[in-house]
Design an enzyme around this catalytic site. Structure first.
Site, PDB file in Angstrom:
ATOM      1  N   HIS A  91     -16.420  14.007  30.458  1.00 51.94           N
ATOM      2  CA  HIS A  91     -15.241  13.632  31.228  1.00 51.94           C
ATOM      3  C   HIS A  91     -15.643  13.002  32.554  1.00 51.94           C
ATOM      4  CE1 HIS A  91     -11.026  13.772  32.206  1.00 51.94           C
ATOM      5  NE2 HIS A  91     -11.265  14.433  33.330  1.00 51.94           N
ATOM      6  N   LEU A 101      -8.577   8.061  37.331  1.00 49.99           N
ATOM      7  CA  LEU A 101      -9.396   8.924  36.482  1.00 49.99           C
ATOM      8  C   LEU A 101      -8.627  10.191  36.154  1.00 49.99           C
ATOM      9  CD1 LEU A 101     -12.046  10.184  35.272  1.00 49.99           C
ATOM     10  CD2 LEU A 101     -12.597  10.895  37.622  1.00 49.99           C
ATOM     11  N   SER A 102      -8.672  10.624  34.884  1.00 50.49           N
ATOM     12  CA  SER A 102      -8.182  11.934  34.477  1.00 50.49           C
ATOM     13  C   SER A 102      -6.695  12.083  34.817  1.00 50.49           C
ATOM     14  CB  SER A 102      -9.044  13.010  35.160  1.00 50.49           C
ATOM     15  OG  SER A 102      -8.813  14.277  34.621  1.00 50.49           O
ATOM     16  N   ALA A 103      -6.323  13.038  35.675  1.00 45.29           N
ATOM     17  CA  ALA A 103      -4.928  13.138  36.089  1.00 45.29           C
ATOM     18  C   ALA A 103      -4.481  11.851  36.775  1.00 45.29           C
ATOM     19  CB  ALA A 103      -4.735  14.335  37.012  1.00 45.29           C
ATOM     20  N   TYR A 138      -8.237  21.181  34.371  1.00 44.64           N
ATOM     21  CA  TYR A 138      -9.348  20.430  34.958  1.00 44.64           C
ATOM     22  C   TYR A 138     -10.129  21.255  35.981  1.00 44.64           C
ATOM     23  CZ  TYR A 138      -6.817  16.261  33.344  1.00 44.64           C
ATOM     24  OH  TYR A 138      -6.150  15.310  32.621  1.00 44.64           O
TER      25      TYR A 138
END
Length: 490
Positions: free
Chosen positions: A281, A141-143, A10
């Site tokens: 993303h 979000l994301s991680a 990321y």
């Protein structure tokens, strides 16, 4: 200090304005043993009275709690609707990119590492504030989305729902090396295999959280194939299949957003999937002053007209009360027709109504009053008012029970839930009907009655015999109605 390096994961440069944060977040320096060595921040809006919901919101890589609170707009919603927010924060000593370690087995199993630290933050809030324990939710979000599935899997008795923004299934990766394969969408499993990874964390639990999944089709950091795997995992755990029961190709009039709803075996929504065409993303925000708008744009927060993902996560969490009540019957007979519902009339406003599956609006769509013909399915009658200037308001909702000819109705999600606790061999009933229960009976699928008694401990029935693996029918009798529902024991 832990030393976990995944420096290229990321690696996106974040440039975000912290304007309009809707209030500062406050650090909490002591909230338990904190084995994951995380930071904790809270947002406590003024004017909360009585038990209130709690939302745990986790940032993505290279972000921090302040950035995420500003981008998402959770604080604005907390001010409007009076709930608490906790922002866990990763530190560089744990991960050089400030990613939550959603892939590390020392952090993602029950009772250890970062998962336990986040759980201890919830415990701190329950100890120091009046938290409604049945309304604790998690999102990220994301991680942070990867850690959201970790919390749902390891503590399903703590979190009732979760909203996963550009995330991955629980244990899609178990090391930094195979994290890349998972992010690329290369890890696929059957629904049962995904479900088994979650069940192994809590072998005695049979009821799992419901989830909402948000993902952009042009996400080249976490491939959208992960949304398909998430759907497999959480539909399986919620006794649903992988075929959407409802598809809206232009959610809220936005043709970029497709909403898919997957119902459980009783017909109640269990998994929502919002597929956002061409979005990279990040999270979708709709900046503005309307009730359904908020947040701030940035590298991870992307402008999407008429779709603010934080708002729809909060709506999924059922923490946005309607602006006024809908006038009309809350119980009707199956097939009833010409049933009227109305809300206050405001000059210049238009009104968009929705009715339960199988029901139809006979007249009045667009106005403040409609007439409805019902089918045989209970559900929500809801209306969204759009005021002069084109600002949609929060929706008003009324749950309507459709009574079958037998006088027995299916227990719907809005009315309550039945949980089987294998460790103490008991049934526990929660929800709006739980305070009025007279008796509970349990049957197998052959119709044989296994147990019936008046409640021994509030809304908990202690069973005389352990339930073996399988499906059972539970009949709940209140002072005015009987309900039936299915439960699965695994």
């Amino acid at each position: 200090m832990k030393s976990k390096i995944i420096s290229s994961l990321y690696m996106l440069f974040v440039c975000v304005s912290l304007l309009h944060a809707q209030g500062a977040i406050t650090p909490v320096t002591s909230f338990g043993t904190n084995p994951g060595q995380l930071n904790m921040y809270t947002y406590v809006p003024a004017g909360i009275s009585g038990p209130a919901p709690l939302v745990v919101a986790m940032h993505g890589c290279t972000q921090n709690a302040a950035t995420y609170s500003a981008q998402t707009g959770w604080n604005k919603l907390a001010n409007l609707h009076k709930f608490y927010v906790v922002y866990p924060e990763q530190v560089s000593g744990n991960n050089s990119s400030n990613c939550f370690n959603w892939f590390d087995t020392t952090d993602i199993n029950k009772g250890v590492g970062e998962a336990l630290s986040v759980k201890q933050m919830v415990d701190y809030m329950k100890l120091n504030y009046n938290i409604n324990a049945s309304q604790v939710y998690v999102t990220g979000l994301s991680a942070g989305a990867g850690m959201t599935t970790v919390m749902l899997a390891t503590y399903p008795d703590v979190f009732s729902k979760g909203a996963i923004m550009a995330g991955l299934p629980y244990k899609a990766a178990t090391s930094s090396l195979n994290a890349y394969s998972a992010m690329n969408g290369s890890v696929t499993k059957t629904p049962a295999q995904w479900g088994a990874l979650v069940r192994a964390q809590n072998p005695g639990i049979s009821v799992f959280p419901k989830v909402a999944i948000f993902h952009g089709t042009s996400d080249f950091t976490v491939n959208i194939a992960n949304a398909t795997e998430l759907i497999k995992q959480w539909t399986y755990l919620n006794h649903a299949d992988q075929t959407a029961d409802s598809v809206n190709n232009a959610f809220q009039g936005n043709t970029n957003v497709q909403q898919n709803i997957y119902n459980d075996s009783l017909g109640n929504p269990a998994v929502y999937f919002y597929k956002i065409t061409s979005m990279p993303h990040g999270i979708a925000v709709d900046t503005g002053a309307c009730p359904r708008q908020g947040g701030a744009t940035g590298t991870y927060a992307l402008r999407e007209v008429n779709f603010h993902s934080t708002y729809w996560a909060a709506d999924f969490f059922s923490i946005i009360p309607g602006p006024y009540s809908i006038t009309g019957l809350n119980a009707v007979a199956s097939g009833a027709s010409n049933i009227s519902y109305s809300v206050p009339l405001h000059s210049g406003s238009t009104y968009s109504w929705n009715v339960p599956k199988g029901a139809s609006i006979l007249s009045g769509q667009g106005t403040n009053s409609i007439t409805v013909k019902f089918g045989n399915v209970s559900g929500l009658v809801e209306v969204t008012e759009t005021i002069t200037g084109g600002c949609p308001q929060d929706a008003a909702k009324l749950f309507v029970t459709v009574q079958l000819a037998s006088g027995i109705a299916n227990l719907q999600e809005e009315q309550g839930s039945v949980f089987y606790n294998a460790s103490e061999n008991s049934l526990h009933i929660t929800g709006t009907e739980s305070s009025d229960i007279r008796s509970i009976a349990v049957y197998n699928l052959m119709g044989q009655q296994l147990s019936q008694t008046s409640l021994l401990q509030g809304n908990t029935l202690m069973l005389g015999m352990a339930l073996k693996t399988g499906i059972y029918i539970v009949r709940i009798e209140t002072s005015h109605k009987q309900y039936v529902c299915k439960i699965g024991v695994y």
